[in-house]
Design a protein around this motif. Structure first.
Motif, PDB file in Angstrom:
ATOM      1  N   LEU A  29      -8.190  -5.280  29.317  1.00 50.94           N
ATOM      2  CA  LEU A  29      -9.574  -5.690  29.513  1.00 50.94           C
ATOM      3  C   LEU A  29     -10.504  -4.564  29.104  1.00 50.94           C
ATOM      4  CD1 LEU A  29     -11.430  -7.948  30.763  1.00 50.94           C
ATOM      5  CD2 LEU A  29     -11.403  -6.592  32.860  1.00 50.94           C
ATOM      6  N   TYR A  30     -11.520  -4.917  28.343  1.00 48.05           N
ATOM      7  CA  TYR A  30     -12.558  -3.954  27.982  1.00 48.05           C
ATOM      8  C   TYR A  30     -13.889  -4.457  28.502  1.00 48.05           C
ATOM      9  CZ  TYR A  30     -15.919  -1.242  25.335  1.00 48.05           C
ATOM     10  OH  TYR A  30     -16.975  -0.435  24.992  1.00 48.05           O
ATOM     11  N   HIS A  51     -17.366  -7.690  21.102  1.00 43.53           N
ATOM     12  CA  HIS A  51     -16.129  -8.470  21.121  1.00 43.53           C
ATOM     13  C   HIS A  51     -15.414  -8.368  19.778  1.00 43.53           C
ATOM     14  CE1 HIS A  51     -16.664 -10.151  25.054  1.00 43.53           C
ATOM     15  NE2 HIS A  51     -17.723 -10.863  24.740  1.00 43.53           N
ATOM     16  N   LEU A  52     -16.172  -8.477  18.692  1.00 45.83           N
ATOM     17  CA  LEU A  52     -15.579  -8.369  17.360  1.00 45.83           C
ATOM     18  C   LEU A  52     -14.882  -7.028  17.159  1.00 45.83           C
ATOM     19  CD1 LEU A  52     -18.365  -9.948  15.109  1.00 45.83           C
ATOM     20  CD2 LEU A  52     -16.077 -10.861  15.499  1.00 45.83           C
ATOM     21  N   ARG A  53     -15.505  -6.001  17.704  1.00 44.89           N
ATOM     22  CA  ARG A  53     -14.963  -4.647  17.539  1.00 44.89           C
ATOM     23  C   ARG A  53     -13.684  -4.432  18.342  1.00 44.89           C
ATOM     24  NH1 ARG A  53     -16.095   0.472  19.906  1.00 44.89           N
ATOM     25  NH2 ARG A  53     -17.476  -0.518  21.419  1.00 44.89           N
ATOM     26  N   LYS A  54     -13.558  -5.101  19.485  1.00 45.82           N
ATOM     27  CA  LYS A  54     -12.459  -4.809  20.400  1.00 45.82           C
ATOM     28  C   LYS A  54     -11.294  -5.796  20.347  1.00 45.82           C
ATOM     29  CE  LYS A  54     -13.766  -1.042  22.448  1.00 45.82           C
ATOM     30  NZ  LYS A  54     -12.916   0.172  22.424  1.00 45.82           N
ATOM     31  N   LEU A  55     -11.515  -7.003  19.842  1.00 43.03           N
ATOM     32  CA  LEU A  55     -10.486  -8.033  19.951  1.00 43.03           C
ATOM     33  C   LEU A  55      -9.168  -7.665  19.278  1.00 43.03           C
ATOM     34  CD1 LEU A  55     -12.220 -11.520  19.678  1.00 43.03           C
ATOM     35  CD2 LEU A  55     -10.584 -10.762  21.398  1.00 43.03           C
ATOM     36  N   VAL A  56      -9.213  -7.283  18.014  1.00 42.94           N
ATOM     37  CA  VAL A  56      -7.965  -6.987  17.295  1.00 42.94           C
ATOM     38  C   VAL A  56      -7.197  -5.840  17.943  1.00 42.94           C
ATOM     39  CG1 VAL A  56      -6.978  -6.218  15.106  1.00 42.94           C
ATOM     40  CG2 VAL A  56      -8.748  -7.984  15.122  1.00 42.94           C
ATOM     41  N   PRO A  57      -7.843  -4.711  18.254  1.00 42.65           N
ATOM     42  CA  PRO A  57      -7.099  -3.632  18.928  1.00 42.65           C
ATOM     43  C   PRO A  57      -6.487  -4.072  20.258  1.00 42.65           C
ATOM     44  CG  PRO A  57      -9.177  -2.792  18.098  1.00 42.65           C
ATOM     45  CD  PRO A  57      -9.218  -4.273  17.921  1.00 42.65           C
ATOM     46  N   LEU A  58      -7.184  -4.917  21.017  1.00 38.13           N
ATOM     47  CA  LEU A  58      -6.651  -5.353  22.309  1.00 38.13           C
ATOM     48  C   LEU A  58      -5.450  -6.280  22.132  1.00 38.13           C
ATOM     49  CD1 LEU A  58      -9.829  -5.954  24.505  1.00 38.13           C
ATOM     50  CD2 LEU A  58      -8.171  -4.102  24.682  1.00 38.13           C
ATOM     51  N   VAL A  59      -5.494  -7.147  21.114  1.00 39.08           N
ATOM     52  CA  VAL A  59      -4.337  -8.007  20.839  1.00 39.08           C
ATOM     53  C   VAL A  59      -3.124  -7.156  20.502  1.00 39.08           C
ATOM     54  CG1 VAL A  59      -3.377  -9.706  19.243  1.00 39.08           C
ATOM     55  CG2 VAL A  59      -5.677 -10.029  20.161  1.00 39.08           C
ATOM     56  N   HIS A  60      -3.314  -6.162  19.630  1.00 41.76           N
ATOM     57  CA  HIS A  60      -2.200  -5.266  19.294  1.00 41.76           C
ATOM     58  C   HIS A  60      -1.700  -4.524  20.533  1.00 41.76           C
ATOM     59  CE1 HIS A  60      -2.078  -5.909  15.035  1.00 41.76           C
ATOM     60  NE2 HIS A  60      -3.339  -5.562  14.862  1.00 41.76           N
TER      61      HIS A  60
END
Length: 349
Positions: A29-30, A51-60
């Motif tokens: 969670l961010y 959200h755009l900035r954080k989504l991909v890193p959080l999925v990984h």
């Protein structure tokens, strides 16, 4: 079945991985609190960009934490509403694009159903049926829950939600953002019963709620203290205690009515305000006195999170729900009672 959950309804980016056999495998969670703090509230455009900035890193991060490849996923669940439309779009686009690439379903999840089901993440989840109090910044509702997907609205706030009233009152007291938790913390230092605040709509029948009048009463009290030059830190704490006590008392009275109306003995409390310790204490006492049980999400899952979305998606996938074509529209406003019921009876026992 392995389901990835994506939550982007407001100002928190949540991603989680849920397995129908093993339970929650990983979550991240961010929070954008620092980003919005200088504005005193959520700025929708900034929220969407973050959200755009954080989504991909959080999925990984989540997939690596669970040590599972994306190819293991059976579905991706995402919040389709209610919420900020731009924020919802970021999560929806991410989920649907990834699902398309993997050839798996993308399931649209109702944000408040996610909150309602969050206590099911616990090792000792509530059994059906029960009354649910959904209490957050945008919603205050009492729901009769017969089974997953079978909901009947008993009552709701006709104006401000309880969490919204907390935030606005905190702003009146100049407590900063996020206001609700800060007001609750300040209330712990307050002198009980110095001020007498009203319990709105408790002197009339029914299960609807109202908090705008209580907010106005609080504003009047603050202005009178300011005019008398007596609004010091202790007075602020006393006002915070009186306000919180009025909200908690009002919610408790309405919960008691809802339980008596339905004849149920189980109460589920979910949403951001369910983390409020004063509310938990009062409801614990209520249900103990009624010979019933009350259930809350773990504190980590009271606020917006990906785990509740992954769980809701997994339950709907197990019940046979499929990826809709064309994709369902994102809904900034979406009554919970409009959800389609689940067909699988084994999920409702």
């Amino acid at each position: 079945m392995l389901v990835l959950g994506i939550e982007t309804s407001c100002d928190e980016t949540g991603v989680a991985l849920y397995d129908t056999e093993q339970g929650l495998l990983a979550d991240a969670l961010y929070s954008q609190v620092e980003l919005h703090a200088e504005f005193g509230g959520v700025v929708p455009e900034l929220a969407s960009r973050d959200h755009l900035r954080k989504l991909v890193p959080l999925v990984h991060q989540v997939m690596q934490q669970a040590q599972r490849p994306l190819s293991d996923l059976n579905a991706i669940a995402y919040t389709a509403g209610p919420g900020l439309i731009g924020a919802l779009m970021t999560g929806s686009c991410m989920a649907r694009a990834l699902a398309l690439a993997l050839g798996i379903p993308a399931l649209a999840v109702h944000h408040m159903e996610g909150h309602l089901l969050a206590p099911l993440l616990d090792k000792a989840p509530p059994a059906f049926p029960f009354v649910a109090l959904l209490v957050s910044g945008g919603h205050t509702q009492l729901i009769q829950v017969e089974a997953i997907g079978r909901y009947q609205l008993l009552g709701e706030s006709v104006d401000d939600a309880a969490g919204e009233a907390f935030d606005k009152t905190a702003k009146l007291l100049q407590l900063g953002y996020p206001g609700g938790p800060r007001l609750a913390a300040l209330a712990q230092q307050g002198t009980p019963h110095r001020f007498a605040f009203p319990r709105p709509m408790t002197n009339r029948p029914g299960l609807d709620l109202s908090f705008s009048g209580l907010k106005t009463h609080t504003l009047t009290c603050i202005r009178e203290l300011e005019a008398a030059n007596t609004l010091d830190e202790q007075a602020k704490a006393d006002v915070a205690w009186a306000f919180q006590d009025a909200v908690v008392d009002t919610l408790t009275i309405k919960c008691k009515r809802a339980l008596k109306h339905t004849g149920y003995t189980r109460l589920v409390v979910a949403g951001g305000v369910s983390a409020n310790l004063a509310l938990r204490q009062r409801l614990d006492q209520l249900l103990q006195g009624m010979g019933g049980e009350v259930f809350y999400p773990a504190l980590a899952y009271c606020t917006d999170n990906g785990a509740m979305i992954a769980l809701a998606g997994a339950l709907r996938l197990a019940a046979g729900e499929q990826d809709a074509s064309p994709p369902p529209a994102l809904r900034p406003r979406w009554p919970l009672v409009e959800l389609n019921p689940l067909a699988t009876s084994s999920l409702t026992s």
